[in-house]
Design a protein around this motif. Structure first.
Motif, PDB file in Angstrom:
ATOM      1  N   LYS A 115       0.828  -1.207   0.000  1.00  0.00           N
ATOM      2  CA  LYS A 115       0.000   0.000   0.000  1.00  0.00           C
ATOM      3  C   LYS A 115       0.865   1.261   0.000  1.00  0.00           C
ATOM      4  N   LYS A 116       1.916   1.239   0.810  1.00  0.00           N
ATOM      5  CA  LYS A 116       2.785   2.414   0.909  1.00  0.00           C
ATOM      6  C   LYS A 116       3.588   2.631  -0.373  1.00  0.00           C
ATOM      7  N   VAL A 117       4.092   1.543  -0.933  1.00  0.00           N
ATOM      8  CA  VAL A 117       4.874   1.664  -2.172  1.00  0.00           C
ATOM      9  C   VAL A 117       3.975   2.109  -3.321  1.00  0.00           C
ATOM     10  N   ASN A 118       2.787   1.536  -3.399  1.00  0.00           N
ATOM     11  CA  ASN A 118       1.836   1.948  -4.437  1.00  0.00           C
ATOM     12  C   ASN A 118       1.468   3.413  -4.290  1.00  0.00           C
ATOM     13  N   ASP A 119       1.286   3.878  -3.047  1.00  0.00           N
ATOM     14  CA  ASP A 119       0.968   5.284  -2.809  1.00  0.00           C
ATOM     15  C   ASP A 119       2.086   6.203  -3.291  1.00  0.00           C
ATOM     16  N   ALA A 120       3.307   5.679  -3.305  1.00  0.00           N
ATOM     17  CA  ALA A 120       4.454   6.450  -3.788  1.00  0.00           C
ATOM     18  C   ALA A 120       4.600   6.370  -5.305  1.00  0.00           C
ATOM     19  N   GLY A 121       3.699   5.625  -5.958  1.00  0.00           N
ATOM     20  CA  GLY A 121       3.704   5.574  -7.411  1.00  0.00           C
ATOM     21  C   GLY A 121       4.471   4.427  -8.027  1.00  0.00           C
ATOM     22  N   LEU A 122       4.871   3.445  -7.211  1.00  0.00           N
ATOM     23  CA  LEU A 122       5.614   2.293  -7.713  1.00  0.00           C
ATOM     24  C   LEU A 122       4.822   1.018  -7.485  1.00  0.00           C
ATOM     25  N   ARG A 123       5.130  -0.011  -8.266  1.00  0.00           N
ATOM     26  CA  ARG A 123       4.555  -1.331  -8.049  1.00  0.00           C
ATOM     27  C   ARG A 123       5.418  -2.091  -7.060  1.00  0.00           C
ATOM     28  N   PHE A 124       4.794  -3.026  -6.342  1.00  0.00           N
ATOM     29  CA  PHE A 124       5.497  -3.784  -5.311  1.00  0.00           C
ATOM     30  C   PHE A 124       5.124  -5.253  -5.403  1.00  0.00           C
ATOM     31  N   GLY A 125       6.105  -6.105  -5.197  1.00  0.00           N
ATOM     32  CA  GLY A 125       5.805  -7.526  -5.253  1.00  0.00           C
ATOM     33  C   GLY A 125       6.819  -8.385  -4.531  1.00  0.00           C
ATOM     34  N   TRP A 126       6.608  -9.674  -4.653  1.00  0.00           N
ATOM     35  CA  TRP A 126       7.430 -10.697  -4.009  1.00  0.00           C
ATOM     36  C   TRP A 126       8.146 -11.509  -5.069  1.00  0.00           C
ATOM     37  N   HIS A 127       9.401 -11.854  -4.765  1.00  0.00           N
ATOM     38  CA  HIS A 127      10.195 -12.738  -5.611  1.00  0.00           C
ATOM     39  C   HIS A 127      10.434 -14.022  -4.835  1.00  0.00           C
ATOM     40  N   ASN A 128      10.079 -15.141  -5.437  1.00  0.00           N
ATOM     41  CA  ASN A 128      10.168 -16.421  -4.727  1.00  0.00           C
ATOM     42  C   ASN A 128      11.513 -17.107  -4.865  1.00  0.00           C
ATOM     43  N   HIS A 129      11.760 -18.012  -3.907  1.00  0.00           N
ATOM     44  CA  HIS A 129      12.799 -19.029  -4.034  1.00  0.00           C
ATOM     45  C   HIS A 129      12.095 -20.387  -3.965  1.00  0.00           C
ATOM     46  N   HIS A 130      12.774 -21.392  -3.436  1.00  0.00           N
ATOM     47  CA  HIS A 130      12.169 -22.720  -3.313  1.00  0.00           C
ATOM     48  C   HIS A 130      11.421 -22.911  -2.004  1.00  0.00           C
ATOM     49  N   TRP A 131      11.759 -22.094  -0.991  1.00  0.00           N
ATOM     50  CA  TRP A 131      11.150 -22.290   0.323  1.00  0.00           C
ATOM     51  C   TRP A 131       9.624 -22.215   0.259  1.00  0.00           C
ATOM     52  N   GLU A 132       9.115 -21.354  -0.590  1.00  0.00           N
ATOM     53  CA  GLU A 132       7.676 -21.107  -0.638  1.00  0.00           C
ATOM     54  C   GLU A 132       6.870 -22.301  -1.149  1.00  0.00           C
ATOM     55  N   PHE A 133       7.545 -23.315  -1.709  1.00  0.00           N
ATOM     56  CA  PHE A 133       6.851 -24.456  -2.291  1.00  0.00           C
ATOM     57  C   PHE A 133       7.080 -25.741  -1.486  1.00  0.00           C
TER      58      PHE A 133
END
Length: 249
Positions: A115-133
């Motif tokens: 929410k904060k990054v979007n409010d600043a005009g940028l997109r925000f996301g997550w980059h995965n490794h193997h742990w998440e699976f």
């Protein structure tokens, strides 16, 4: 297609000015940043400009960069010309597995950061490794928890790490096509090969079915593809062979 290069892949082949010149000569016009090039954002931007490179995306670790250091992170991203930023990994306690509650807590933090990054005009996301699976106690998958409990975040899908997590990348791409904006493009060597490179391979020179994977990513309207190798023994070879293979996909 927008092709980029994750600078982490060349961290052992600095100075960065030489890396940028090599990438430009190989045909790259874009790179993805990581913490190793953020010490002096203005100097990095000047060096990128001189090489004719842009940096539309960047990794910032840990997630506290989007909490305690949000203003500094946003300023760095803006100086470098980014339009999207990603948190690339969980803290160490979750790399050992963690539990459902711990991953949901992280997802809640990511949602607030988004929410904060979007409010600043940028997109925000997550980059995965193997742990998440890797199944958590009870069988849940951390990637499912992150996407469910952080519904606003984008996903930069690292396809080879999905495979190393013993999951089907095309199934995940198809199931979450509306969340994936960016993809890491790298390859996995055949068993017993490239052992000095942790079993990673140059794109198109390993075991990944990149033709089928790219078909799924294009259908998902992914618009940025980032070449990466976690431990190349020759960054110039990796950069050149990977962009050549990618252009034929």
């Amino acid at each position: 297609m927008n092709v980029s290069f994750q600078l982490y892949s060349a961290r052992e082949f600095t100075p960065w000015s030489d890396v940028y010149a090599m990438l430009a000569a190989a045909g790259y016009t874009q790179v993805e940043g990581f913490g190793g090039v953020y010490d002096d954002p203005k100097a990095t931007r000047d060096a990128l400009d001189q090489a004719g490179l842009k940096m539309p995306s960047g990794h910032f670790f840990p997630v506290s960069n989007f909490e305690d250091s949000l203003d500094e992170t946003i300023a760095t991203a803006r100086t470098l010309g980014m339009d999207r930023v990603f948190c690339p990994a969980p803290e160490d306690n979750l790399r050992a597995g963690g539990d459902v509650d711990a991953w949901i807590s992280l997802a809640n933090r990511l949602e607030e950061a988004c929410k904060k990054v979007n409010d600043a005009g940028l997109r925000f996301g997550w980059h995965n490794h193997h742990w998440e699976f890797m199944p958590l106690p009870g069988g849940a998958l951390a990637m499912d928890l992150l996407l469910e409990h952080a519904p606003s975040i984008d996903w930069e899908a690292d396809i080879a790490w999905i495979v190393r997590g013993n999951a089907d990348p095309i199934a995940w791409i198809n199931a979450h096509a509306d969340r994936i904006t960016t993809a890491h493009v790298k390859d996995i060597a055949a068993d017993g090969e490239c052992e000095d490179e942790d079993g990673w391979a140059d794109v198109g020179h390993g075991t990944m079915d990149w033709t089928a994977i790219m078909s799924a990513l294009k259908a998902a309207q992914v618009d940025l593809f980032v070449m990466e190798h976690d431990k190349p023994n020759d960054a110039t070879r990796f950069a050149g062979r990977s962009i050549a293979a990618f252009r034929n996909l």
